[in-house]
Design a protein around this motif. Structure first.
Motif, PDB file in Angstrom:
ATOM      1  N   GLY A   1       0.952   0.840   4.403  1.00  0.00           N
ATOM      2  CA  GLY A   1       0.797   1.950   3.324  1.00  0.00           C
ATOM      3  C   GLY A   1       0.214   1.518   2.012  1.00  0.00           C
ATOM      4  O   GLY A   1      -0.638   2.003   1.624  1.00  0.00           O
TER       5      GLY A   1
ATOM      6  N   SER B   1      -3.193   3.298   1.027  1.00  0.00           N
ATOM      7  CA  SER B   1      -3.150   3.796  -0.155  1.00  0.00           C
ATOM      8  C   SER B   1      -4.119   3.402  -1.042  1.00  0.00           C
ATOM      9  O   SER B   1      -5.112   3.865  -1.866  1.00  0.00           O
ATOM     10  CB  SER B   1      -1.946   3.554  -1.225  1.00  0.00           C
ATOM     11  OG  SER B   1      -1.457   2.455  -1.239  1.00  0.00           O
TER      12      SER B   1
ATOM     13  N   TRP C   1       3.350   7.580  -1.363  1.00  0.00           N
ATOM     14  CA  TRP C   1       2.546   7.344  -0.524  1.00  0.00           C
ATOM     15  C   TRP C   1       3.104   7.235   1.208  1.00  0.00           C
ATOM     16  O   TRP C   1       2.547   7.906   2.041  1.00  0.00           O
ATOM     17  CB  TRP C   1       1.537   6.123  -0.491  1.00  0.00           C
ATOM     18  CG  TRP C   1       0.336   6.444   0.355  1.00  0.00           C
ATOM     19  CD1 TRP C   1       0.156   6.019   1.644  1.00  0.00           C
ATOM     20  CD2 TRP C   1      -0.977   7.216   0.117  1.00  0.00           C
ATOM     21  NE1 TRP C   1      -1.283   6.059   2.087  1.00  0.00           N
ATOM     22  CE2 TRP C   1      -1.897   6.984   1.186  1.00  0.00           C
ATOM     23  CE3 TRP C   1      -1.179   7.470  -1.025  1.00  0.00           C
ATOM     24  CZ2 TRP C   1      -2.886   7.456   1.116  1.00  0.00           C
ATOM     25  CZ3 TRP C   1      -2.499   8.395  -1.019  1.00  0.00           C
ATOM     26  CH2 TRP C   1      -3.406   8.156   0.039  1.00  0.00           C
ATOM     27  N   THR C   2       4.017   6.427   1.300  1.00  0.00           N
ATOM     28  CA  THR C   2       4.460   6.075   2.483  1.00  0.00           C
ATOM     29  C   THR C   2       5.792   6.666   3.141  1.00  0.00           C
ATOM     30  O   THR C   2       5.651   7.168   4.531  1.00  0.00           O
ATOM     31  CB  THR C   2       4.826   4.341   2.600  1.00  0.00           C
ATOM     32  OG1 THR C   2       3.449   3.806   1.946  1.00  0.00           O
ATOM     33  CG2 THR C   2       5.073   3.814   3.912  1.00  0.00           C
TER      34      THR C   2
ATOM     35  N   SER D   1       4.043   2.319  -2.216  1.00  0.00           N
ATOM     36  CA  SER D   1       4.326   2.477  -0.963  1.00  0.00           C
ATOM     37  C   SER D   1       5.883   2.044  -0.617  1.00  0.00           C
ATOM     38  O   SER D   1       6.134   2.617   0.411  1.00  0.00           O
ATOM     39  CB  SER D   1       3.326   1.294  -0.143  1.00  0.00           C
ATOM     40  OG  SER D   1       3.675   1.210   1.431  1.00  0.00           O
TER      41      SER D   1
END
Length: 408
Positions: free
Chosen positions: A311, A315, A148-149, A129
């Protein structure tokens, strides 16, 4: 049920790991799935990750009932001390000896690269993240790794482009001299040049710098219209505080902090930070869903989550859902399920996991409020625009990810 603590056995690092929630316990007959939050627990990135990231993962696990595939989920944590060798050693021990199935969070791009190597070699999952370099899902991409973020390209392409559109066509960079800072400088320079601007110079600094006087005076003397702070955490906080002392905030030269969050603004103070343009993938007070999640998070941590902490929640939650849907924790099957979904939760809006394992989603251009506009000390951003993921992140056709390039 009793709270249980598990030692991570991290040798010379001296780092311990703990199960946070008393509701999440080892099933008597089944080996649990083990999740590891690897973060900066005490250093310059701890405000936006650290124990807050552990709490975010815990919230996601609790939301799923503390189990997946009928087995309990065990959550452990460790501090990588912002050192690639420490982070790599922890990842190796977690995967090889502790039975960790997925590593989460991981600020510092160079640490991510070290962890990514072991995730690929051991066929285990790694979802960052906090790791921001666009190279992580570019030339360093791998089948078991997900960014992911956010990434440095999105930071450049949202607030950087907005600054360019406001007339900021000459740039000087105060840049962290490590993978994240270098990638951020590169990506912002690319955006500036494409928009008719140019970079006039740079002043690098090492991680965890207390005195930015040399870098800021060099930036001031450059005459650049924009002084870009290309670092993160307490480095960003220190640079902005000292920029005000040198008369750089609110003057003819405009400042932009390319990665900054609510906790940073509170540390710097609204008087210093007001008017700064910001790129974010999440803001706690944006709408009813972000506020509802942030209320649950604040019940644990006493304050709203950062973008990176949100995040981690997203996730973790979606990893659990995909393990359940795939009926296996096998990384290839889990990634396949994730790539087949469209995401819409408290963090992700219009999220889609691309073949390079970059999560593309809506990003936001925000501005730091004036002190007179703030009634809640954490409500420091005004959202100016929503930037669709396909416009914020680099196109897949431009990806340097070998998994994508091999199919061209």
């Amino acid at each position: 049920m009793k709270r249980r603590t598990f030692l991570a056995g991290l040798g010379a690092t001296g780092v311990s790991a703990a199960v946070f929630s008393p509701a999440i316990v080892r099933a008597a007959a089944d080996t649990p799935l083990k999740f590891g939050v690897l973060s900066d627990m005490t250093g310059l990135f701890a405000d936006n990750g650290g124990q807050g990231s552990v709490a975010a993962a815990q919230l996601a696990i609790e939301e799923c009932g503390g189990k997946v595939l009928g087995k309990a989920i065990e959550l452990i944590q460790a501090d990588h001390l912002n050192k690639p060798d420490v982070g790599g050693n922890i990842a190796r021990q977690w995967y090889d000896q502790e039975g960790v199935d997925v590593i989460l969070d991981v600020p510092v791009s160079s640490v991510c690269i070290a962890v990514q190597t072991f995730a690929k070699d051991r066929n285990k999952m790694f979802i960052t993240s906090a790791g921001g370099s666009a190279d992580l899902s570019g030339k360093f991409c791998s089948p078991n790794f997900i960014q992911w973020t956010y990434n440095t390209y999105a930071l450049a392409n949202v607030a950087g482009k907005a600054m360019l559109q406001r007339g900021g066509d000459t740039w000087f960079f105060v840049v962290a001299d490590y993978a994240f800072g270098q990638a951020l400088e590169r990506d912002v320079t690319e955006v500036a040049v494409k928009g008719g601007g140019k970079a006039l110079g740079r002043a690098p600094h090492p991680i965890n710098t207390a005195d930015f006087s040399s870098q800021l005076l060099t930036a001031k003397s450059s005459g650049a219209k924009v002084i870009a702070i290309a670092n993160a955490g307490s480095d960003t906080q220190n640079a902005i505080k000292q920029a005000e002392e040198f008369g750089l905030m609110g003057g003819d030269q405009k400042m932009i902090a390319l990665l900054i969050d609510v906790n940073d603004i509170r540390s710097v103070g609204l008087k210093s930070a007001q008017g700064l343009l910001v790129t974010s993938g999440f803001y706690w007070n944006m709408d009813d869903r972000t506020r509802a999640f942030s209320k649950r998070y604040a019940a644990k941590m006493g304050k709203p989550p950062s973008m990176m902490q949100a995040g981690v929640y997203s996730s973790t939650l979606n990893y659990i859902k995909s393990v359940e849907a795939a009926n296996t924790k096998d990384p290839a099957a889990v990634v396949k399920d994730l790539q087949g979904r469209t995401f819409d939760d408290a963090f992700l809006r219009n999220g889609k996991l691309r073949p390079d394992n970059l999560m593309v989603h809506d990003m936001y251009l925000a501005e730091v409020k004036k002190p007179s506009e703030v009634t809640d000390s954490y409500d420091v951003f005004r959202i100016l625009a929503t930037v669709k993921g396909e416009d914020a992140f680099s196109p897949l056709s431009a990806s340097a990810c070998p998994m994508v390039m091999s199919k061209k």
